[in-house]
Motif scaffolding. Sequence first.
Motif, PDB file in Angstrom:
ATOM      1  N   ALA A  48     -38.791 106.273  68.916  1.00 26.43           N
ATOM      2  CA  ALA A  48     -39.917 107.049  69.434  1.00 26.43           C
ATOM      3  C   ALA A  48     -39.433 108.101  70.420  1.00 26.43           C
ATOM      4  O   ALA A  48     -39.920 109.239  70.418  1.00 26.43           O
ATOM      5  CB  ALA A  48     -40.929 106.121  70.105  1.00 26.43           C
ATOM      6  N   ARG A  49     -38.471 107.753  71.233  1.00 25.63           N
ATOM      7  CA  ARG A  49     -37.928 108.723  72.196  1.00 25.63           C
ATOM      8  C   ARG A  49     -37.200 109.842  71.475  1.00 25.63           C
ATOM      9  O   ARG A  49     -37.306 111.011  71.859  1.00 25.63           O
ATOM     10  CB  ARG A  49     -37.006 107.993  73.159  1.00 25.63           C
ATOM     11  N   VAL A  51     -37.790 110.912  68.402  1.00 22.59           N
ATOM     12  CA  VAL A  51     -38.772 111.720  67.670  1.00 22.59           C
ATOM     13  C   VAL A  51     -39.443 112.717  68.614  1.00 22.59           C
ATOM     14  O   VAL A  51     -39.735 113.851  68.214  1.00 22.59           O
ATOM     15  CB  VAL A  51     -39.813 110.799  66.983  1.00 22.59           C
ATOM     16  N   ARG A  52     -39.663 112.308  69.849  1.00 23.02           N
ATOM     17  CA  ARG A  52     -40.289 113.209  70.824  1.00 23.02           C
ATOM     18  C   ARG A  52     -39.333 114.295  71.309  1.00 23.02           C
ATOM     19  O   ARG A  52     -39.740 115.203  72.018  1.00 23.02           O
ATOM     20  CB  ARG A  52     -40.804 112.418  72.017  1.00 23.02           C
ATOM     21  N   GLY A  53     -38.057 114.207  70.951  1.00 20.06           N
ATOM     22  CA  GLY A  53     -37.124 115.250  71.307  1.00 20.06           C
ATOM     23  C   GLY A  53     -36.269 114.961  72.517  1.00 20.06           C
ATOM     24  O   GLY A  53     -35.475 115.791  72.928  1.00 20.06           O
ATOM     25  N   LYS A  54     -36.421 113.799  73.106  1.00 20.31           N
ATOM     26  CA  LYS A  54     -35.601 113.455  74.258  1.00 20.31           C
ATOM     27  C   LYS A  54     -34.364 112.697  73.773  1.00 20.31           C
ATOM     28  O   LYS A  54     -34.456 111.825  72.915  1.00 20.31           O
ATOM     29  CB  LYS A  54     -36.377 112.569  75.237  1.00 20.31           C
TER      30      LYS A  54
END
Length: 57
Positions: A48-49, A51-54
């Motif tokens: 999830a992290r 995918v969010r770009g972080k």
Amino acid sequence: MLGWAVTFLVIAIIAALFGFGGIAGASAGIAQILFFVFLVLFVVAMVARAVRGKPPV
């Protein structure tokens, strides 16, 4: 959650040393389940992290 897994593992080891096989087996099973739940949640959080770009830490 990882702390609970370690706690149940320690309980299983102590119970096995004192000869309580049933308690040791049950505690080891609970520790194993908690550890795998921790792993799944950790991987989901990392995906999830990402995918969010972080970047992963």
